[in-house]
Every structure is written in C-alpha cells, then in structure tokens.
Design a protein around this motif. Structure first.
Motif, PDB file in Angstrom:
ATOM      1  N   PHE A 123       0.835  -1.205   0.000  1.00 14.58           N
ATOM      2  CA  PHE A 123       0.000   0.000   0.000  1.00 14.58           C
ATOM      3  C   PHE A 123       0.872   1.257   0.000  1.00 14.58           C
ATOM      4  CE2 PHE A 123      -1.853   3.395   2.624  1.00 14.58           C
ATOM      5  CZ  PHE A 123      -2.924   3.759   1.811  1.00 14.58           C
ATOM      6  N   HIS A 126       2.787   1.501  -3.310  1.00 11.20           N
ATOM      7  CA  HIS A 126       1.872   1.808  -4.398  1.00 11.20           C
ATOM      8  C   HIS A 126       1.418   3.267  -4.337  1.00 11.20           C
ATOM      9  CE1 HIS A 126      -1.624  -0.044  -6.950  1.00 11.20           C
ATOM     10  NE2 HIS A 126      -0.832   0.730  -7.651  1.00 11.20           N
ATOM     11  N   LEU A 127       1.072   3.718  -3.146  1.00  6.66           N
ATOM     12  CA  LEU A 127       0.624   5.101  -2.968  1.00  6.66           C
ATOM     13  C   LEU A 127       1.723   6.085  -3.378  1.00  6.66           C
ATOM     14  CD1 LEU A 127      -1.696   6.898  -1.865  1.00  6.66           C
ATOM     15  CD2 LEU A 127      -0.541   6.841   0.353  1.00  6.66           C
ATOM     16  N   HIS A 130       2.243   6.416  -7.080  1.00  6.97           N
ATOM     17  CA  HIS A 130       1.190   7.151  -7.794  1.00  6.97           C
ATOM     18  C   HIS A 130       1.225   8.635  -7.454  1.00  6.97           C
ATOM     19  CE1 HIS A 130      -1.470   4.433 -10.106  1.00  6.97           C
ATOM     20  NE2 HIS A 130      -0.989   3.498  -9.302  1.00  6.97           N
ATOM     21  N   TYR A 136       6.107   7.354 -10.651  1.00 13.10           N
ATOM     22  CA  TYR A 136       5.112   6.724 -11.534  1.00 13.10           C
ATOM     23  C   TYR A 136       5.646   6.585 -12.952  1.00 13.10           C
ATOM     24  CZ  TYR A 136       0.818   5.763 -14.062  1.00 13.10           C
ATOM     25  OH  TYR A 136      -0.129   5.176 -14.867  1.00 13.10           O
ATOM     26  N   HIS A 140       6.371   2.730 -12.295  1.00 16.89           N
ATOM     27  CA  HIS A 140       5.078   2.044 -12.149  1.00 16.89           C
ATOM     28  C   HIS A 140       4.193   2.123 -13.393  1.00 16.89           C
ATOM     29  CE1 HIS A 140       1.873   0.081 -10.052  1.00 16.89           C
ATOM     30  NE2 HIS A 140       1.075   1.138 -10.038  1.00 16.89           N
ATOM     31  N   HIS A 222      -9.492  -3.922  -7.263  1.00 18.46           N
ATOM     32  CA  HIS A 222      -8.273  -3.603  -8.008  1.00 18.46           C
ATOM     33  C   HIS A 222      -8.573  -3.195  -9.448  1.00 18.46           C
ATOM     34  CE1 HIS A 222      -3.952  -3.425  -8.125  1.00 18.46           C
ATOM     35  NE2 HIS A 222      -3.945  -4.058  -9.284  1.00 18.46           N
ATOM     36  N   HIS A 225      -9.041   0.366  -9.533  1.00 18.68           N
ATOM     37  CA  HIS A 225      -7.762   1.080  -9.486  1.00 18.68           C
ATOM     38  C   HIS A 225      -7.175   1.224 -10.888  1.00 18.68           C
ATOM     39  CE1 HIS A 225      -3.738   2.335  -8.395  1.00 18.68           C
ATOM     40  NE2 HIS A 225      -3.265   1.337  -9.124  1.00 18.68           N
ATOM     41  N   SER A 229      -6.947   4.871 -11.349  1.00 17.23           N
ATOM     42  CA  SER A 229      -5.561   5.145 -10.925  1.00 17.23           C
ATOM     43  C   SER A 229      -5.455   6.121  -9.754  1.00 17.23           C
ATOM     44  CB  SER A 229      -4.721   5.689 -12.096  1.00 17.23           C
ATOM     45  OG  SER A 229      -4.558   4.680 -13.063  1.00 17.23           O
ATOM     46  N   TYR A 233      -5.316   1.514  -3.415  1.00 15.61           N
ATOM     47  CA  TYR A 233      -3.885   1.236  -3.563  1.00 15.61           C
ATOM     48  C   TYR A 233      -3.438  -0.040  -2.848  1.00 15.61           C
ATOM     49  CZ  TYR A 233      -3.782   6.011  -5.305  1.00 15.61           C
ATOM     50  OH  TYR A 233      -4.011   7.149  -6.041  1.00 15.61           O
ATOM     51  N   ASP A 241      -6.884   1.783   2.705  1.00 11.64           N
ATOM     52  CA  ASP A 241      -7.526   2.752   1.810  1.00 11.64           C
ATOM     53  C   ASP A 241      -8.639   3.509   2.533  1.00 11.64           C
ATOM     54  OD1 ASP A 241      -6.365   2.718  -0.914  1.00 11.64           O
ATOM     55  OD2 ASP A 241      -6.807   0.581  -0.821  1.00 11.64           O
ATOM     56  N   THR A 246      -8.780   6.778   0.313  1.00  9.54           N
ATOM     57  CA  THR A 246      -8.571   6.432  -1.106  1.00  9.54           C
ATOM     58  C   THR A 246      -9.386   5.219  -1.538  1.00  9.54           C
ATOM     59  OG1 THR A 246      -6.605   5.142  -0.472  1.00  9.54           O
ATOM     60  CG2 THR A 246      -6.243   7.409  -1.189  1.00  9.54           C
TER      61      THR A 246
END
Length: 251
Positions: A123, A126-127, A130, A136, A140, A222, A225, A229, A233, A241, A246
């Motif tokens: 998490f 990933h956060l 982004h 990113y 990613h 997911h 997501h 985007s 996350y 989240d 989020t």
C-alpha cells in the motif's frame, strides 16, 4: 501434528527444496498455474454470455498480443533479475530444513501476519508510486499499460517493481522466523491472491465474497484502481484505503 506427514514427505525431496533453481521454478510454476483458469475463462467469454456476465469490463476482448507481451516480460524479469538474486541468496543464506513441521494454527497465524504486512508495505509503495510523478513515470507506469485487468497482467511490471514487491514477500517470513513450510504456504497464497486481483472477473467464489464486512477488496477493488488510478492502492484488504480516504467501491 497434522502437517508433519506433509513435511516429512517434502523432506524426502530436500535436495530439490535446497536447490538454487527451486524458488524460480516454484515462482513461475505457481504463477502460470494460477493464471491458467482465468485465461480459459477469457477464451470462453468470447463465445459464452454466461461467462462474459462475470467480466468486470465486458467490453474488453481476449488478445493473444497481450498474452505474449505479458509472458515475455514475466520470463525476462525472472531470468535476468530474479534468478541471479535467488542464486546469490542461496549462496549467502543456505536453506535450513528442520525435522519438525509447524503446527497448523501456527502456520495459519503466521501466513495471515505475513499477508497483512505485505498488504501494508505494498500500500505504501503503491501510494508513493502514484503520488510522486517521477516514481510513476519511471517505475510504475509499465504496470498500467493496460486499463483493464487480466490474469497475466499481474506481473506485467518493470524490474524495480518486480524486485521491490518480491523483496517484501521474501523478507516478511524471515522477519517472523517462519518455518519453510509456512513460507511456502504464504508464497503460494500471495501469488494466487495477486492473480485473482488482476483476473478481471467478479466470480461468486472470489475471495472478496468469502471475507465478510467488506474487509477484503479483491478483483473488483483492483479493477477500479486500473480504471481510475486514483484509488484502491492496497492489494488485498480495504482498511488502509479507508484510513487514507482512497477507497472506492463504485465504477
């Protein structure tokens, strides 16, 4: 102990378990085996409306180009990056196989803790990847090449992402002092849940339908997501989240 016969059987193949090629063989074998049922659903959905009704994005169609691109990148990452690191790890930290297997409650508890740790680590990773544009664009963005999810897109990512998430998955059992069988169980479950997240289907038997109170996001979570985007996350559970604001549950 319930797991002792299984562990005794595995000890009979200790040379394989202690081989430097075992981790990559298991990684690829389990991953492709998990993808196969969903690939079959992709093929069937082209002809059967009964299957297509469970697709999260019914307008998406099966593509052999996607299949070959995903397979090529997955194999490349495993052979060029993961395999050399696996050999180095095997040399520096030889595998120790105890005589006794773990108890079932202890295995289940440690697998759950490993899963929760991995969910938190992923998490945060990933956060950040982004929210920080450079991260990113540089690392990613490859994983978001496709705006719809399909099982083989699970590992469609660059080397940094593959190695980062692989490191989280590998280090957590070590930190907890897990038995090798527990480590293997977590490894297999983690791959299955990752593939299920990207499968592109909201099936009645999916994990998020089995875990109550909306605690688990799953494939629908997911898929949103990949569409937006800007939400969802955490790979598995929904609590991070929720806390970060989020979480999205609507198309």
């Amino acid at each position: 102990m319930l797991l002792q016969p299984l562990w005794t059987f595995m000890l009979g193949h200790s040379s394989l378990l202690q081989s430097p090629v075992f981790p990559i063989f298991i990684s690829l074998g389990v991953y492709l085996s998990c993808c196969l049922p969903f690939l079959l659903l992709d093929l069937l959905s082209c002809r059967w409306a009964l299957v297509r009704r469970y697709k999260l994005q019914p307008q998406s169609s099966f593509s052999w180009t996607l299949v070959w691109n995903c397979l090529a990148l997955t194999l490349y990452n495993h052979l060029v990056f993961i395999f050399p690191l696996t050999v180095m790890h095997w040399y520096l930290r030889p595998v120790h196989l105890p005589e006794e297997g773990p108890s079932l409650p202890h295995l289940l508890a440690q697998v759950l803790v490993c899963l929760l740790l991995f969910d938190f680590q992923s998490f945060i990773w990933h956060l950040l990847h982004h929210r920080v544009p450079w991260l990113y664009r540089t690392f990613h963005k490859v994983h978001h090449t496709y705006s719809y999810t399909s099982s083989l897109t699970t590992e469609y990512s660059g080397a940094w992402e593959t190695l980062s998430l692989g490191f989280f998955a590998a280090v957590n059992p070590v930190l907890l002092g897990c038995h090798p069988l527990t480590e293997l169980a977590f490894f297999i479950l983690n791959i299955w849940l990752s593939v299920e997240d990207h499968c592109g289907y909201d099936l009645p038997c999916s994990t998020h339908h089995l875990v109550p109170f909306g605690l688990y996001g799953g494939a629908r979570h997911h898929d949103l997501h990949h569409l937006k985007s800007t939400c969802n996350y955490a790979p598995y559970f929904t609590h991070w989240d929720r806390l970060a604001g989020t979480l999205s549950t609507q198309d």
